[in-house]
Design a protein around this motif. Sequence first.
Motif, PDB file in Angstrom:
ATOM      1  N   ASN A 192      24.689  53.407  37.590  1.00  0.00           N
ATOM      2  CA  ASN A 192      23.999  53.219  38.866  1.00  0.00           C
ATOM      3  C   ASN A 192      23.752  51.740  39.102  1.00  0.00           C
ATOM      4  OD1 ASN A 192      23.714  55.960  39.605  1.00  0.00           O
ATOM      5  ND2 ASN A 192      21.969  56.194  38.233  1.00  0.00           N
ATOM      6  N   THR A 197      22.169  50.295  41.559  1.00  0.00           N
ATOM      7  CA  THR A 197      21.230  50.446  42.665  1.00  0.00           C
ATOM      8  C   THR A 197      19.857  49.952  42.228  1.00  0.00           C
ATOM      9  OG1 THR A 197      20.660  52.672  41.909  1.00  0.00           O
ATOM     10  CG2 THR A 197      22.449  52.486  43.511  1.00  0.00           C
ATOM     11  N   SER A 237      17.474  54.017  41.870  1.00  0.00           N
ATOM     12  CA  SER A 237      17.799  55.303  41.270  1.00  0.00           C
ATOM     13  C   SER A 237      16.616  55.793  40.449  1.00  0.00           C
ATOM     14  CB  SER A 237      19.042  55.190  40.387  1.00  0.00           C
ATOM     15  OG  SER A 237      20.184  54.955  41.183  1.00  0.00           O
ATOM     16  N   GLY A 258      16.892  52.767  38.046  1.00  0.00           N
ATOM     17  CA  GLY A 258      17.013  51.908  39.224  1.00  0.00           C
ATOM     18  C   GLY A 258      16.672  50.459  38.928  1.00  0.00           C
ATOM     19  N   ALA A 289      21.623  46.473  38.535  1.00  0.00           N
ATOM     20  CA  ALA A 289      21.967  45.992  39.873  1.00  0.00           C
ATOM     21  C   ALA A 289      22.719  44.659  39.803  1.00  0.00           C
ATOM     22  CB  ALA A 289      20.715  45.850  40.732  1.00  0.00           C
ATOM     23  N   GLY A 291      26.742  53.279  44.145  1.00  0.00           N
ATOM     24  CA  GLY A 291      26.117  52.165  44.840  1.00  0.00           C
ATOM     25  C   GLY A 291      25.005  52.569  45.785  1.00  0.00           C
ATOM     26  N   GLU A 292      24.649  53.867  45.784  1.00  0.00           N
ATOM     27  CA  GLU A 292      23.543  54.349  46.608  1.00  0.00           C
ATOM     28  C   GLU A 292      22.803  55.434  45.852  1.00  0.00           C
ATOM     29  OE1 GLU A 292      24.199  55.277  50.802  1.00  0.00           O
ATOM     30  OE2 GLU A 292      23.103  57.153  50.528  1.00  0.00           O
ATOM     31  N   SER A 293      21.496  55.319  45.759  1.00  0.00           N
ATOM     32  CA  SER A 293      20.708  56.344  45.099  1.00  0.00           C
ATOM     33  C   SER A 293      20.711  57.622  45.934  1.00  0.00           C
ATOM     34  CB  SER A 293      19.262  55.884  44.915  1.00  0.00           C
ATOM     35  OG  SER A 293      18.464  56.940  44.414  1.00  0.00           O
ATOM     36  N   VAL A 328      22.129  53.758  52.376  1.00  0.00           N
ATOM     37  CA  VAL A 328      22.502  52.346  52.219  1.00  0.00           C
ATOM     38  C   VAL A 328      23.635  52.045  53.191  1.00  0.00           C
ATOM     39  CG1 VAL A 328      23.554  50.681  50.623  1.00  0.00           C
ATOM     40  CG2 VAL A 328      21.786  52.259  49.809  1.00  0.00           C
ATOM     41  N   GLU A 368      26.982  49.007  50.212  1.00  0.00           N
ATOM     42  CA  GLU A 368      27.505  49.863  49.150  1.00  0.00           C
ATOM     43  C   GLU A 368      28.832  49.334  48.634  1.00  0.00           C
ATOM     44  OE1 GLU A 368      28.589  54.586  48.308  1.00  0.00           O
ATOM     45  OE2 GLU A 368      27.536  54.024  50.152  1.00  0.00           O
ATOM     46  N   ARG A 411      28.505  46.482  46.304  1.00  0.00           N
ATOM     47  CA  ARG A 411      28.038  46.866  44.978  1.00  0.00           C
ATOM     48  C   ARG A 411      29.157  47.464  44.126  1.00  0.00           C
ATOM     49  NH1 ARG A 411      22.360  50.049  46.591  1.00  0.00           N
ATOM     50  NH2 ARG A 411      21.233  48.205  47.366  1.00  0.00           N
ATOM     51  N   THR A 416      30.113  58.639  45.980  1.00  0.00           N
ATOM     52  CA  THR A 416      29.861  58.284  47.377  1.00  0.00           C
ATOM     53  C   THR A 416      30.204  59.444  48.284  1.00  0.00           C
ATOM     54  OG1 THR A 416      30.262  56.624  49.101  1.00  0.00           O
ATOM     55  CG2 THR A 416      32.183  57.352  47.821  1.00  0.00           C
TER      56      THR A 416
END
Length: 275
Positions: free
Chosen positions: A5, A7, A10, A14, A18, A42-44, A52, A57, A60, A79
């Motif tokens: 993750n 992000t 998360s 989380g 990143a 790239g998105e929680s 996001v 995204e 990321r 995704t």
Amino acid sequence: MGILNITPDSFSDGGRYADFGDALRRAEQMLLDGADILDIGGESTRPGAPPVPVDEELERVLPLIEQLREANVPLSVDTYKPEVMRHSIAAGADMVNDIWGFRMPGAIDAVRSSHCGLCVMHMLGEPQTMQLGTPDYTDVVGEVRAFLAARVAELEAAGVARARISVDPGFGFGKAVIEHNYALLAHLAETAPHVPQGVAPYPVLAGMSRKSMLGALVNRPAPERVAASVAAAVCAVERGAAIIRVHDVAQTVDALKIWGAVRDAARSEAASAQD
């Protein structure tokens, strides 16, 4: 399948990965620990998570896909956005893991002409609202199976080869924390769409790592649910899961080695008894 993750929000890790360098080191460690697939997100998609923007995204996930594609391990992108799917496949992704089950307009078109694997997940509602109130099912196993069967049929009707498709019952995605999630785990193989006799079943992906369904029983925060996650992973494999999506790769690999040795010993004894 090791979870990566990238992000800030998360539910379990989380913000930890990143930074690009931290994410790359985490990927390398999971590979050393025995991951067979890396799932880059790239998105929680935790309950209540805000969406996001596509550009963010892509910023990321794409650099990691491009950097890791020479690692000789399949790369999955987590995704539901068709544009992210297209760019990720072009960058070298081997799989698209879609919590929306390729329901977004343009999602099937984004993947149909590629050769990448597809994971179709069941979700009731959407991440921002899926756990509000009490999710309602008459027969959660049957309803999840029917949903997945309909999504698989639409993909195949669009020209997607059966061999590219796996399915995920979506633990924690619009499910009552204990009642629905554990019914799905108990009957995991039955959540996959039915296939004719002699035809290989659709591979099932199980993603329960550190989730609230475990926390509700062990009463521990997400980072302390490692033992519970490993136990859930073993239960899932025993019930037919082909892919286990986890945060704690090394511990899960160790546990499955023991489970596999016991299974093989039992099979050997049964074969000897038949002889």
